[in-house]
Design a protein around this motif. Sequence first.
Motif, PDB file in Angstrom:
ATOM      1  N   ASP A  66       0.837  -1.215  -0.128  1.00  0.00           N
ATOM      2  CA  ASP A  66      -0.008  -0.083  -0.023  1.00  0.00           C
ATOM      3  C   ASP A  66       0.988   1.168  -0.157  1.00  0.00           C
ATOM      4  O   ASP A  66       2.075   1.340   0.394  1.00  0.00           O
ATOM      5  CB  ASP A  66      -1.027   0.076   1.258  1.00  0.00           C
ATOM      6  CG  ASP A  66      -1.922   1.040   1.359  1.00  0.00           C
ATOM      7  OD1 ASP A  66      -2.121   1.423   0.004  1.00  0.00           O
ATOM      8  OD2 ASP A  66      -2.470   1.360   2.443  1.00  0.00           O
ATOM      9  N   GLN A  67       0.394   2.357  -0.451  1.00  0.00           N
ATOM     10  CA  GLN A  67       1.135   3.495  -0.517  1.00  0.00           C
ATOM     11  C   GLN A  67       0.074   4.728  -0.269  1.00  0.00           C
ATOM     12  O   GLN A  67      -0.828   4.879  -1.165  1.00  0.00           O
ATOM     13  CB  GLN A  67       1.744   3.827  -2.029  1.00  0.00           C
ATOM     14  CG  GLN A  67       2.672   5.111  -1.746  1.00  0.00           C
ATOM     15  CD  GLN A  67       3.512   5.254  -3.003  1.00  0.00           C
ATOM     16  OE1 GLN A  67       3.438   6.008  -3.832  1.00  0.00           O
ATOM     17  NE2 GLN A  67       4.105   4.117  -3.509  1.00  0.00           N
ATOM     18  N   ARG A  68       0.186   5.270   0.845  1.00  0.00           N
ATOM     19  CA  ARG A  68      -0.870   6.296   1.273  1.00  0.00           C
ATOM     20  C   ARG A  68      -0.427   7.255   2.513  1.00  0.00           C
ATOM     21  O   ARG A  68       0.622   6.725   3.047  1.00  0.00           O
ATOM     22  CB  ARG A  68      -2.119   5.839   1.844  1.00  0.00           C
ATOM     23  CG  ARG A  68      -2.194   5.026   2.987  1.00  0.00           C
ATOM     24  CD  ARG A  68      -3.706   4.541   3.476  1.00  0.00           C
ATOM     25  NE  ARG A  68      -4.138   3.623   2.428  1.00  0.00           N
ATOM     26  CZ  ARG A  68      -5.369   2.963   2.572  1.00  0.00           C
ATOM     27  NH1 ARG A  68      -6.148   3.451   3.441  1.00  0.00           N
ATOM     28  NH2 ARG A  68      -5.626   2.138   1.793  1.00  0.00           N
ATOM     29  N   ASN A  69      -1.020   8.355   2.721  1.00  0.00           N
ATOM     30  CA  ASN A  69      -0.287   9.394   3.588  1.00  0.00           C
ATOM     31  C   ASN A  69       1.096   9.497   3.619  1.00  0.00           C
ATOM     32  O   ASN A  69       1.555   9.522   4.841  1.00  0.00           O
ATOM     33  CB  ASN A  69      -0.911   8.853   5.024  1.00  0.00           C
ATOM     34  CG  ASN A  69      -2.480   8.565   4.957  1.00  0.00           C
ATOM     35  OD1 ASN A  69      -3.030   9.503   4.469  1.00  0.00           O
ATOM     36  ND2 ASN A  69      -2.983   7.778   5.746  1.00  0.00           N
TER      37      ASN A  69
ATOM     38  N   ASP B  39      12.336   8.393  -6.902  1.00  0.00           N
ATOM     39  CA  ASP B  39      13.067   8.348  -5.625  1.00  0.00           C
ATOM     40  C   ASP B  39      12.500   7.492  -4.668  1.00  0.00           C
ATOM     41  O   ASP B  39      13.018   6.863  -3.657  1.00  0.00           O
ATOM     42  CB  ASP B  39      13.018   9.835  -5.215  1.00  0.00           C
ATOM     43  CG  ASP B  39      13.872  10.816  -6.059  1.00  0.00           C
ATOM     44  OD1 ASP B  39      14.727  10.088  -6.669  1.00  0.00           O
ATOM     45  OD2 ASP B  39      13.573  12.095  -5.838  1.00  0.00           O
ATOM     46  N   ILE B  40      10.909   7.495  -4.605  1.00  0.00           N
ATOM     47  CA  ILE B  40      10.252   6.504  -3.784  1.00  0.00           C
ATOM     48  C   ILE B  40      10.598   5.267  -3.691  1.00  0.00           C
ATOM     49  O   ILE B  40      10.714   4.365  -2.942  1.00  0.00           O
ATOM     50  CB  ILE B  40       8.698   6.820  -3.716  1.00  0.00           C
ATOM     51  CG1 ILE B  40       8.407   8.350  -3.280  1.00  0.00           C
ATOM     52  CG2 ILE B  40       8.053   5.961  -2.977  1.00  0.00           C
ATOM     53  CD1 ILE B  40       7.078   8.799  -3.432  1.00  0.00           C
ATOM     54  N   TYR B  41      10.673   4.670  -5.229  1.00  0.00           N
ATOM     55  CA  TYR B  41      10.742   3.437  -5.624  1.00  0.00           C
ATOM     56  C   TYR B  41      12.221   3.068  -5.056  1.00  0.00           C
ATOM     57  O   TYR B  41      12.234   1.932  -4.467  1.00  0.00           O
ATOM     58  CB  TYR B  41      10.810   3.144  -7.144  1.00  0.00           C
ATOM     59  CG  TYR B  41      11.294   1.905  -7.612  1.00  0.00           C
ATOM     60  CD1 TYR B  41      10.541   0.802  -7.509  1.00  0.00           C
ATOM     61  CD2 TYR B  41      12.763   1.975  -8.113  1.00  0.00           C
ATOM     62  CE1 TYR B  41      11.029  -0.573  -7.923  1.00  0.00           C
ATOM     63  CE2 TYR B  41      13.045   0.770  -8.450  1.00  0.00           C
ATOM     64  CZ  TYR B  41      12.356  -0.416  -8.483  1.00  0.00           C
ATOM     65  OH  TYR B  41      13.054  -1.815  -9.016  1.00  0.00           O
ATOM     66  N   GLU B  42      13.063   3.789  -5.476  1.00  0.00           N
ATOM     67  CA  GLU B  42      14.466   3.385  -4.669  1.00  0.00           C
ATOM     68  C   GLU B  42      14.756   3.386  -3.335  1.00  0.00           C
ATOM     69  O   GLU B  42      15.329   2.559  -2.939  1.00  0.00           O
ATOM     70  CB  GLU B  42      15.654   4.665  -5.390  1.00  0.00           C
ATOM     71  CG  GLU B  42      15.635   4.470  -6.991  1.00  0.00           C
ATOM     72  CD  GLU B  42      16.611   5.594  -7.461  1.00  0.00           C
ATOM     73  OE1 GLU B  42      16.835   6.539  -6.630  1.00  0.00           O
ATOM     74  OE2 GLU B  42      17.108   5.525  -8.590  1.00  0.00           O
ATOM     75  N   MET B  43      13.762   4.067  -2.697  1.00  0.00           N
ATOM     76  CA  MET B  43      14.031   4.171  -1.243  1.00  0.00           C
ATOM     77  C   MET B  43      13.257   2.896  -0.869  1.00  0.00           C
ATOM     78  O   MET B  43      13.906   2.212   0.180  1.00  0.00           O
ATOM     79  CB  MET B  43      13.292   5.349  -0.580  1.00  0.00           C
ATOM     80  CG  MET B  43      13.092   5.312   1.004  1.00  0.00           C
ATOM     81  SD  MET B  43      12.743   6.908   1.695  1.00  0.00           S
ATOM     82  CE  MET B  43      14.540   7.462   1.926  1.00  0.00           C
ATOM     83  N   VAL B  44      12.366   2.637  -1.622  1.00  0.00           N
ATOM     84  CA  VAL B  44      11.570   1.255  -0.979  1.00  0.00           C
ATOM     85  C   VAL B  44      12.402  -0.066  -1.209  1.00  0.00           C
ATOM     86  O   VAL B  44      12.450  -0.775  -0.422  1.00  0.00           O
ATOM     87  CB  VAL B  44      10.143   1.274  -1.631  1.00  0.00           C
ATOM     88  CG1 VAL B  44       9.587  -0.159  -1.627  1.00  0.00           C
ATOM     89  CG2 VAL B  44       9.109   2.189  -1.347  1.00  0.00           C
ATOM     90  N   ALA B  45      13.186  -0.028  -2.467  1.00  0.00           N
ATOM     91  CA  ALA B  45      13.988  -0.998  -2.834  1.00  0.00           C
ATOM     92  C   ALA B  45      15.078  -1.258  -1.822  1.00  0.00           C
ATOM     93  O   ALA B  45      15.251  -2.336  -1.247  1.00  0.00           O
ATOM     94  CB  ALA B  45      14.303  -0.845  -4.333  1.00  0.00           C
ATOM     95  N   ASN B  46      15.827   0.170  -1.477  1.00  0.00           N
ATOM     96  CA  ASN B  46      16.937   0.075  -0.789  1.00  0.00           C
ATOM     97  C   ASN B  46      16.253  -0.437   0.994  1.00  0.00           C
ATOM     98  O   ASN B  46      17.145  -1.473   1.329  1.00  0.00           O
ATOM     99  CB  ASN B  46      17.246   1.398  -0.529  1.00  0.00           C
ATOM    100  CG  ASN B  46      18.650   1.463   0.280  1.00  0.00           C
ATOM    101  OD1 ASN B  46      19.383   0.572   0.418  1.00  0.00           O
ATOM    102  ND2 ASN B  46      19.047   2.449   0.917  1.00  0.00           N
TER     103      ASN B  46
END
Length: 225
Positions: A78-81, A123-130
């Motif tokens: 999920d992705q919210r708030n 940027d969000i994708y890279e942070m989630v992957a890291n």
Amino acid sequence: QRAVAEVQAAMMIARMNPRDPIAAMDRILNACARPTLAEAAVYQYSRGGSDVSGPSIRLAEAMAQSWGNMQFGIRELDQRNGESTVQAFAWDVETNTRREVTFQIPHVRHTKKGQYKLEDPRDIYEMVANQGARRLRACILAVIPGDVTEAAVTQCEVTMKTKADTSPEAMKKMLEAFAAYDVTKEQIEARIQRRLDAIQPAQVVSLKKIYASLRDGMSTAADWF
């Protein structure tokens, strides 16, 4: 029903093709004999005044692939708030041993100048992957037997020591890699207590572990230099 059918099919296929532990171990050790994997396989960090080393996510993934009959990965639920709910999991289909972790990742990046909110999807994708990679590593290592992991780390250590490159070209590449973390040549020479052109193979191995630790986010440059 579809999910249940997929799980049952995966378990049935695994039982029809059981792993050979000896062959799987050989595959893992052969993979650890590759210098490219060995250099990224072990990280080092400080704890309680002493240096601790351990297997990186790269080694964990290579072990899971060679061990066989395993499913592992990261899912964004999920992705919210301004935050993502993410699940990391590792599942040994043959023994039905599973470890999963669900956690939240705020879309915020912390820097020396403070923190700021991430808006760019990349940027969000890279942070989630890291962030997910660290949990995935823990899940894989919880499922694969500990003695297998220890043997893999030992083989990587042997490979790094026998293949350690102390040539000027290799040292130039190392300086460029550390420069991304604002680490200078002078700081590296202060740590190894000698000029870079006189570095020893064992010190190259130690620096590569430190670099792997910085890359995986297990430590910061200030912990070492």
